[in-house]
Design a protein around this motif. Structure first.
Motif, PDB file in Angstrom:
ATOM      1  N   GLN A   6       1.064  -1.249  -0.641  1.00  0.00           N
ATOM      2  CA  GLN A   6      -0.031  -0.250   0.000  1.00  0.00           C
ATOM      3  C   GLN A   6       1.076   0.982  -0.119  1.00  0.00           C
ATOM      4  O   GLN A   6       1.547   1.333   1.194  1.00  0.00           O
ATOM      5  CB  GLN A   6      -0.723   0.634   1.502  1.00  0.00           C
ATOM      6  N   ASN A  22      -4.504   2.689  -2.922  1.00  0.00           N
ATOM      7  CA  ASN A  22      -3.491   2.275  -4.147  1.00  0.00           C
ATOM      8  C   ASN A  22      -3.326   0.995  -3.547  1.00  0.00           C
ATOM      9  O   ASN A  22      -2.717   0.849  -1.708  1.00  0.00           O
ATOM     10  CB  ASN A  22      -2.316   2.864  -3.744  1.00  0.00           C
ATOM     11  N   CYS A  23      -3.362  -0.222  -3.408  1.00  0.00           N
ATOM     12  CA  CYS A  23      -3.225  -2.204  -3.370  1.00  0.00           C
ATOM     13  C   CYS A  23      -1.776  -2.854  -4.711  1.00  0.00           C
ATOM     14  O   CYS A  23      -2.865  -2.560  -5.432  1.00  0.00           O
ATOM     15  CB  CYS A  23      -4.122  -2.380  -2.444  1.00  0.00           C
ATOM     16  N   THR A  24      -1.580  -2.955  -4.363  1.00  0.00           N
ATOM     17  CA  THR A  24      -0.447  -3.970  -5.031  1.00  0.00           C
ATOM     18  C   THR A  24      -0.112  -5.642  -4.863  1.00  0.00           C
ATOM     19  O   THR A  24       0.454  -5.366  -3.286  1.00  0.00           O
ATOM     20  CB  THR A  24       0.449  -3.580  -5.853  1.00  0.00           C
ATOM     21  N   SER A  72      -3.700  -6.233  -9.215  1.00  0.00           N
ATOM     22  CA  SER A  72      -3.844  -3.955  -8.358  1.00  0.00           C
ATOM     23  C   SER A  72      -5.227  -4.633  -7.629  1.00  0.00           C
ATOM     24  O   SER A  72      -6.284  -5.832  -8.484  1.00  0.00           O
ATOM     25  CB  SER A  72      -3.908  -3.238  -9.056  1.00  0.00           C
ATOM     26  N   HIS A  74      -7.257  -1.564  -6.047  1.00  0.00           N
ATOM     27  CA  HIS A  74      -6.772  -0.865  -5.373  1.00  0.00           C
ATOM     28  C   HIS A  74      -8.444   0.228  -5.520  1.00  0.00           C
ATOM     29  O   HIS A  74      -9.949  -0.544  -5.809  1.00  0.00           O
ATOM     30  CB  HIS A  74      -6.708   0.582  -6.174  1.00  0.00           C
TER      31      HIS A  74
END
Lengths: 114, 116
Positions: A6, A22-24, A72, A74
């Motif tokens: 994050q 955001n998140c990957t 991802s 998000h």
């Protein structure tokens, strides 16, 4: 092992503006992806969950689309509310034979101001 | 929604003492977990437990740590002896069986452990 990133530690917004956190992720296996929300001194609570590529689950005005091609997930909301102020965790869960565990990102503190 | 209860919410003990953290998981759940959260840092996996056995543990799960769930009662985390670096919030979680949403964990509100 699995990891979740994050990029924002702190996000401050004015009420009514859109939210995007955001998140990957990286995983050896095809994981489930989650967003959990945690208010002060409370339990982390499930907000959203997905396993299916390009599917967009929604809950309490929040939505997130899992994109396996970009790894991802998000989190978005069209209009922030004061009550959205909390700590948000992105997490992944992958089975490894007959067990698994939830791997968390570092979390993003969202503060919504009037 | 499903509730996981953790008792106590706060615990203060002296370094070297033993402590047991108690968790009452969701009824009929089969998988149990402990996570550790140091103030301002991320949630870190300690251990998962199924069918009376530890299935996986992390490097944070030191030899001084143990878990059990005797006779379907509380799921416990015991630390003996405690060290200063054990100060943290410990979260318990449970999830249903495989095929029933085992990947969805339900968390308790945590026990804040302070080791002096």
């Amino acid at each position: 092992g699995d990891s979740v990133t994050q990029t924002e530690g702190l996000v401050t917004l004015t009420e009514g503006l859109p939210v995007m956190l955001n998140c990957t992720y990286q995983s050896t296996y095809s994981p489930f992806l989650f967003w959990y929300v945690q208010h002060l001194n409370e339990a982390p609570k499930l907000l959203l969950k997905s396993f299916t590529d390009n599917k967009r689950p929604e809950h309490q005005g929040f939505h997130a689309t899992l994109h396996k091609s970009s790894s991802s997930f998000h989190l978005q909301k069209s209009s922030a509310q004061l009550s959205d102020s909390a700590l948000y965790y992105c997490a992944s869960f992958a089975y490894n034979t007959n067990t698994g565990k939830l791997t968390f990102g570092d979390g993003t503190v969202l503060t919504v101001k009037p | 929604g499903p509730k996981v209860l953790q008792i106590p919410s706060h615990q203060i003990i002296d370094m070297g003492q033993m402590v047991t953290l108690n968790c009452d998981p969701v009824s009929n759940h089969l998988y149990f977990y402990w996570y550790k959260q140091i103030l301002g840092q991320q949630m870190e996996f300690l251990v998962n437990f199924y069918n009376g056995k530890v299935m996986e543990k992390s490097k944070l799960f030191k030899d001084q740590f143990s878990v059990e769930r005797p006779d379907g009662s509380y799921f416990t985390l015991k630390i003996q002896p405690t060290a200063l670096e054990d100060s943290a919030v410990y979260f318990c979680a449970s999830s249903p069986g495989q095929g029933l949403g085992a990947e969805t964990l339900y968390f308790g509100s945590g026990t804040r452990l302070t080791v002096l």
